[in-house]
Write an enzyme that holds these catalytic residues in place. Structure first.
Site, PDB file in Angstrom:
ATOM      1  CE  LYS A 180       4.497   7.367  10.542  1.00  0.00           C
ATOM      2  NZ  LYS A 180       3.986   6.060  10.595  1.00  0.00           N
TER       3      LYS A 180
ATOM      4  CG  HIS B 191       6.238   2.562   1.439  1.00  0.00           C
ATOM      5  ND1 HIS B 191       4.894   2.820   1.476  1.00  0.00           N
ATOM      6  CD2 HIS B 191       6.497   1.802   2.526  1.00  0.00           C
ATOM      7  CE1 HIS B 191       4.356   2.230   2.532  1.00  0.00           C
ATOM      8  NE2 HIS B 191       5.306   1.611   3.193  1.00  0.00           N
TER       9      HIS B 191
ATOM     10  CB  SER C 142       1.037   6.045   8.031  1.00  0.00           C
ATOM     11  OG  SER C 142       0.587   4.776   8.472  1.00  0.00           O
TER      12      SER C 142
ATOM     13  CE1 TYR D 189      -4.346   0.612  -0.465  1.00  0.00           C
ATOM     14  CE2 TYR D 189      -3.840   2.503   0.905  1.00  0.00           C
ATOM     15  CZ  TYR D 189      -4.677   1.855   0.031  1.00  0.00           C
ATOM     16  OH  TYR D 189      -5.857   2.456  -0.363  1.00  0.00           O
ATOM     17  CG  LEU D 190       4.367   0.287  -2.083  1.00  0.00           C
ATOM     18  CD1 LEU D 190       5.232  -0.036  -3.306  1.00  0.00           C
ATOM     19  CD2 LEU D 190       5.152   0.036  -0.800  1.00  0.00           C
TER      20      LEU D 190
ATOM     21  CD  GLN E  32      10.275  -1.445  11.240  1.00  0.00           C
ATOM     22  OE1 GLN E  32       9.277  -2.092  11.493  1.00  0.00           O
ATOM     23  NE2 GLN E  32      10.404  -0.794  10.090  1.00  0.00           N
TER      24      GLN E  32
HETATM   25  P1  AMP Z   1       5.606  -0.348   6.251  1.00  0.00           P
HETATM   26  O1  AMP Z   1       5.099  -0.675   4.879  1.00  0.00           O
HETATM   27  O2  AMP Z   1       4.686   0.533   7.034  1.00  0.00           O
HETATM   28  O3  AMP Z   1       6.084  -1.571   6.996  1.00  0.00           O
HETATM   29  O4  AMP Z   1       6.897   0.542   6.033  1.00  0.00           O
HETATM   30  C1  AMP Z   1       7.961   0.075   5.237  1.00  0.00           C
HETATM   31  C2  AMP Z   1       9.133   1.004   5.383  1.00  0.00           C
HETATM   32  O5  AMP Z   1       8.740   2.318   4.979  1.00  0.00           O
HETATM   33  C3  AMP Z   1       9.612   1.110   6.832  1.00  0.00           C
HETATM   34  O6  AMP Z   1      11.025   1.170   6.851  1.00  0.00           O
HETATM   35  C4  AMP Z   1       9.006   2.427   7.282  1.00  0.00           C
HETATM   36  O7  AMP Z   1       9.739   3.053   8.314  1.00  0.00           O
HETATM   37  C5  AMP Z   1       9.065   3.230   6.011  1.00  0.00           C
HETATM   38  N1  AMP Z   1       8.099   4.335   6.045  1.00  0.00           N
HETATM   39  C6  AMP Z   1       6.782   4.254   6.331  1.00  0.00           C
HETATM   40  N2  AMP Z   1       6.223   5.487   6.303  1.00  0.00           N
HETATM   41  C7  AMP Z   1       7.219   6.353   6.014  1.00  0.00           C
HETATM   42  C8  AMP Z   1       7.287   7.779   5.856  1.00  0.00           C
HETATM   43  N3  AMP Z   1       6.218   8.555   5.996  1.00  0.00           N
HETATM   44  N4  AMP Z   1       8.488   8.326   5.565  1.00  0.00           N
HETATM   45  C9  AMP Z   1       9.586   7.543   5.415  1.00  0.00           C
HETATM   46  N5  AMP Z   1       9.593   6.206   5.539  1.00  0.00           N
HETATM   47  C10 AMP Z   1       8.423   5.615   5.841  1.00  0.00           C
END
Ligand code: AMP
Length: 279
Positions: free
Chosen positions: A149, A37, A185, A32-33, A153
């Site tokens: 973000k 991402h 997000s 759900y990029l 983690q």
């Molecule tokens: P997720 O799909 O939520 O597991 O996120 C995958 C990666 O994208 C993780 O390393 C997150 O920290 C990063 N990420 C999620 N939201 C953001 C954002 N707004 N800015 C930068 N990186 C993000």
């Protein structure tokens, strides 16, 4: 751009790249990029010759009452987004490809996974570390990129790589925000228009933290109290406001450089996190 559904497919391609002397970057995601991402993918492209993104909603990092089933998914859109930034391969395994049902070995972190989000999500970081280590072993990247973000983690993954001598370089990417200031997000899709307005109080309270730090006010407890008030007045239900060292996640009583100011709050039924690191 290639798509890989099995571990063997991605391994074969990475081996071929390595034989050509090319370096490989990995960007793990749950799909759900959004632009956050994609910013990590652009960083990975600068850091490595070939980049693999993974899209996998990892069941083991969701608690029993969390949103695993409801988590938004859109594979076709994700693939188009990856293609638009020039990703070389996307790994999209089924749960059954990633996990044997009788698996008994997992990664455990003893300390940093028990604070901040770990208080209300006790199994979360064990699930994250286990899937990230598996992805490292499957893709064998030279470098992997994670977002600031999810600051906790990122810190725990750096610690795993340090403590278990994992031969991967970890790069952090800055938080990407919507023009309103709301941190991007996948879960923002849960927010109503009215909740989006309330969610802005997270950013507001972090701006306040930055201003206090710039003004030389260093009392961390006073800051947290004031931030809780800003969040509550803005209509966010505070889970925590913490001031910790960004690397060790140990509490900080007096603000100093590299202090992570981290928030988790509920807006309606949606749990949001956001943070800033004082420079
Ligand atoms: P997720 O799909 O939520 O597991 O996120 C995958 C990666 O994208 C993780 O390393 C997150 O920290 C990063 N990420 C999620 N939201 C953001 C954002 N707004 N800015 C930068 N990186 C993000």
């Amino acid at each position: 751009m290639q798509t890989f559904r099995t571990k063997q497919e991605v391994r074969n391609q990475v081996r071929a790249w390595r034989r050509e002397g090319l370096t490989v970057g990995l960007v793990p995601t749950m799909g759900y990029l959004h632009d956050g991402h994609l910013s990590l993918m652009r960083i990975a492209k600068r850091e490595a010759d070939r980049v693999v993104a993974s899209v996998f909603v990892n069941p083991t990092q969701f608690g029993p009452n969390e949103d695993f089933a409801a988590y938004p998914r859109d594979e076709a859109r994700d693939l188009a987004q990856c293609e638009s930034v020039g990703i070389d391969g996307v790994f999209l395994p089924e749960v059954s490809e990633m996990y044997l049902t009788d698996a008994t070995v997992h990664v455990v972190e003893d300390r940093m996974s028990k604070v901040l989000c770990g208080v209300t999500r006790p199994i979360h970081f064990g699930g994250v570390l286990t899937v990230v280590l598996k992805l490292f072993h499957i893709v064998m990247p030279d470098v992997a990129v994670f977002g600031q973000k999810d600051a906790q983690q990122l810190a725990i993954i750096r610690r795993m790589v340090r403590d278990l001598d994992v031969p991967v370089r970890i790069v952090g990417g800055p938080i990407v925000r919507e023009s309103s200031g709301l941190a991007m997000s996948s879960r923002n899709t849960y927010l109503s228009a009215e909740e989006r307005v309330r969610a802005l109080s997270l950013r507001r309270s972090l701006d306040f933290a930055e201003a206090e730090w710039t003004a030389g006010r260093l009392d961390a407890e006073a800051l947290r109290t004031a931030m809780r008030r800003i969040l509550a007045e803005g209509g966010a239900n505070v889970e925590y406001v913490e001031t910790v060292d960004a690397d060790s996640l140990e509490p900080v009583a007096e603000l100093r450089p590299n202090t992570l100011v981290a928030i988790a709050a509920r807006v309606g039924r949606t749990r949001l996190i956001d943070n800033t690191v004082l420079a």
